[in-house]
Design a protein around this motif. Structure first.
Motif, mmCIF file in Angstrom:
data_model
loop_
_atom_site.group_PDB
_atom_site.id
_atom_site.type_symbol
_atom_site.label_atom_id
_atom_site.label_comp_id
_atom_site.label_asym_id
_atom_site.label_seq_id
_atom_site.Cartn_x
_atom_site.Cartn_y
_atom_site.Cartn_z
ATOM 1 N N UNK A 168 0.818 -1.210 0.000
ATOM 2 C CA UNK A 168 0.000 0.000 0.000
ATOM 3 C C UNK A 168 0.854 1.263 0.000
ATOM 4 N N UNK A 169 2.052 1.177 0.554
ATOM 5 C CA UNK A 169 2.915 2.355 0.663
ATOM 6 C C UNK A 169 3.840 2.509 -0.539
ATOM 7 N N UNK A 170 3.913 1.482 -1.381
ATOM 8 C CA UNK A 170 4.739 1.563 -2.588
ATOM 9 C C UNK A 170 3.966 2.271 -3.699
ATOM 10 N N UNK A 171 4.703 2.940 -4.590
ATOM 11 C CA UNK A 171 4.085 3.605 -5.734
ATOM 12 C C UNK A 171 3.823 2.634 -6.871
ATOM 13 N N UNK A 172 4.574 1.530 -6.903
ATOM 14 C CA UNK A 172 4.470 0.562 -7.990
ATOM 15 C C UNK A 172 3.160 -0.217 -7.918
ATOM 16 N N UNK A 173 2.450 -0.365 -9.020
ATOM 17 C CA UNK A 173 1.260 -1.225 -9.033
ATOM 18 C C UNK A 173 1.649 -2.664 -8.697
ATOM 19 N N UNK A 174 0.788 -3.356 -7.997
ATOM 20 C CA UNK A 174 1.092 -4.713 -7.546
ATOM 21 C C UNK A 174 1.459 -5.641 -8.710
ATOM 22 N N UNK A 175 0.809 -5.441 -9.861
ATOM 23 C CA UNK A 175 1.063 -6.326 -10.999
ATOM 24 C C UNK A 175 2.465 -6.171 -11.561
ATOM 25 N N UNK A 176 3.171 -5.095 -11.179
ATOM 26 C CA UNK A 176 4.531 -4.857 -11.670
ATOM 27 C C UNK A 176 5.592 -5.178 -10.620
ATOM 28 N N UNK A 177 5.194 -5.762 -9.499
ATOM 29 C CA UNK A 177 6.139 -6.069 -8.421
ATOM 30 C C UNK A 177 6.612 -7.511 -8.521
ATOM 31 N N UNK A 178 7.909 -7.702 -8.342
ATOM 32 C CA UNK A 178 8.522 -9.030 -8.285
ATOM 33 C C UNK A 178 8.927 -9.289 -6.834
ATOM 34 N N UNK A 179 8.645 -10.487 -6.330
ATOM 35 C CA UNK A 179 8.941 -10.829 -4.935
ATOM 36 C C UNK A 179 9.923 -11.983 -4.852
ATOM 37 N N UNK A 180 10.771 -11.941 -3.836
ATOM 38 C CA UNK A 180 11.727 -13.021 -3.569
ATOM 39 C C UNK A 180 11.655 -13.387 -2.097
ATOM 40 N N UNK A 181 11.556 -14.691 -1.806
ATOM 41 C CA UNK A 181 11.540 -15.203 -0.437
ATOM 42 C C UNK A 181 12.911 -15.810 -0.112
ATOM 43 N N UNK A 182 13.510 -15.365 0.984
ATOM 44 C CA UNK A 182 14.777 -15.925 1.421
ATOM 45 C C UNK A 182 14.587 -17.122 2.337
ATOM 46 N N UNK A 183 15.692 -17.659 2.869
ATOM 47 C CA UNK A 183 15.627 -18.811 3.773
ATOM 48 C C UNK A 183 14.840 -18.484 5.039
ATOM 49 N N UNK A 184 14.040 -19.438 5.498
ATOM 50 C CA UNK A 184 13.285 -19.270 6.739
ATOM 51 C C UNK A 184 13.030 -20.651 7.339
ATOM 52 N N UNK A 185 12.443 -20.692 8.512
ATOM 53 C CA UNK A 185 12.120 -21.972 9.127
ATOM 54 C C UNK A 185 11.054 -22.683 8.285
ATOM 55 N N UNK A 186 11.288 -23.960 8.008
ATOM 56 C CA UNK A 186 10.366 -24.711 7.177
ATOM 57 C C UNK A 186 9.137 -25.162 7.942
ATOM 58 N N UNK A 187 8.099 -25.513 7.204
ATOM 59 C CA UNK A 187 6.831 -25.918 7.817
ATOM 60 C C UNK A 187 7.000 -27.128 8.723
ATOM 61 N N UNK A 188 7.867 -28.057 8.370
ATOM 62 C CA UNK A 188 8.044 -29.274 9.170
ATOM 63 C C UNK A 188 8.689 -28.985 10.520
ATOM 64 N N UNK A 189 9.324 -27.815 10.658
ATOM 65 C CA UNK A 189 10.039 -27.485 11.899
ATOM 66 C C UNK A 189 9.350 -26.415 12.730
ATOM 67 N N UNK A 190 8.396 -25.699 12.139
ATOM 68 C CA UNK A 190 7.797 -24.567 12.831
ATOM 69 C C UNK A 190 6.510 -24.989 13.525
ATOM 70 N N UNK A 191 6.608 -25.255 14.816
ATOM 71 C CA UNK A 191 5.468 -25.715 15.613
ATOM 72 C C UNK A 191 4.848 -24.544 16.355
ATOM 73 N N UNK A 192 3.530 -24.408 16.237
ATOM 74 C CA UNK A 192 2.819 -23.315 16.900
ATOM 75 C C UNK A 192 1.571 -23.859 17.582
ATOM 76 N N UNK A 193 0.997 -23.047 18.458
ATOM 77 C CA UNK A 193 -0.237 -23.426 19.135
ATOM 78 C C UNK A 193 -1.459 -23.045 18.332
ATOM 79 N N UNK A 194 -2.617 -23.498 18.790
ATOM 80 C CA UNK A 194 -3.866 -23.241 18.077
ATOM 81 C C UNK A 194 -4.197 -21.755 18.028
ATOM 82 N N UNK A 195 -3.681 -20.978 18.999
ATOM 83 C CA UNK A 195 -3.994 -19.552 19.018
ATOM 84 C C UNK A 195 -3.395 -18.828 17.811
ATOM 85 N N UNK A 196 -2.251 -19.325 17.334
ATOM 86 C CA UNK A 196 -1.629 -18.720 16.155
ATOM 87 C C UNK A 196 -2.479 -19.006 14.920
#
Length: 279
Positions: A168-196
């Motif tokens: 919302x704060x960027x001037x670029x239209x969403x259709x012109x944005x390219x995104x990159x995801x870096x390394x993070x904790x994987x789904x098999x390792x990230x345990x959370x409670x029901x509240x999350x």
């Protein structure tokens, strides 16, 4: 249009190959980059101990977080190495990340870290950095290389709509944005409670697909737990905003202990950085 992809040169540095050469981006590991501009091997790191003072094993070898209890001289030394991978006279804007949804626009470098969990700039040679040790780092750029953003996407910022706040704060239209995801904790390792899980589902039932029950009992002694997929959540949010060009590193910080810092795994530990700059 091709999306951003990750290459592996130089060693120990994830370099992002954006659709435009006007954007330079990379993320680090727990080891220093290895090429002629940096340290050649671990032996040379140890030889530098006399220069940077006492080192702490929790932060070996390339900690970039100044807030985790490491020797500040060592952190500054590492951050100066990082600058050698940017254009001459570039500066890195560091943030004081508080797991919120505040987005800051940066038009000039500030020595003091800015309290925010995402940053945007349209200035050249002003690099934006996100520090992580399990949370998902997201780098954004318009396809023409005129605007960039960096987002600290842990579960709390994600549930607080940090991605939408950034777009919302960027001037670029969403259709012109390219995104990159870096390394993070994987789904098999990230345990959370029901509240999350419930906090995400409050905004959309579609988020339920990102949570997998780890046990069927739900007693006081054994409350139900879920594995949470940060990448799936963030990808869903981006697509809902109209961003389709998404590249994912698919590296788990928790399970790859020899390569990445992980707060969930180690507690007291260093931080990697994901950095993006206009050139």
């Amino acid at each position: 249009m091709p999306v951003a992809v990750t290459t592996k040169s130089p060693e120990n540095l994830h370099v992002v190959n954006w659709p435009t050469p006007k954007v330079l981006a990379f993320s680090t590991t727990r080891f220093p980059p290895k090429d002629k501009r940096s340290l050649d091997n671990l032996d040379s790191i140890k030889k530098c101990e006399a220069d940077v003072g006492e080192r702490f094993t929790e932060f070996d070898f390339f900690n970039l977080g100044a807030h985790v209890g490491d020797n500040p001289i060592s952190v500054e030394y590492n951050r100066n190495i990082l600058l050698s991978y940017l254009q001459n006279d570039s500066k890195i804007q560091w943030l004081e990340q508080v797991h919120g949804n505040h987005v800051t626009y940066v038009d000039r470098h500030k020595i003091t870290p800015i309290v925010a969990d995402a940053a945007i700039t349209r200035e050249k040679k002003l690099a934006l950095a996100i520090m992580t040790a399990d949370c998902l780092p997201i780098l954004l750029a318009d396809k023409n290389g005129n605007e960039i953003a960096a987002v600290h996407a842990g579960w709390r910022p994600l549930v607080a709509n940090i991605i939408k706040a950034t777009i919302d704060k960027m001037k670029t239209p969403a259709c012109d944005i390219v995104a990159w995801f870096g390394p993070c904790i994987g789904a098999s390792a990230f345990e959370v409670g029901s509240e999350v899980k419930e906090r995400f589902i409050e905004s959309s039932i579609q988020f339920s697909a990102a949570f997998t029950a780890l046990n069927t009992d739900n007693s006081i002694e054994n409350p139900i737990k879920f594995s949470a997929d940060l990448v799936m959540v963030a990808k869903f949010q981006l697509k809902e905003l109209g961003i389709e060009n998404i590249s994912i590193t698919n590296a788990c910080t928790f399970s790859q202990s020899s390569k990445y810092y992980s707060y969930r795994r180690e507690g007291k530990t260093g931080r990697m950085a994901s950095v993006i700059s206009l050139v």
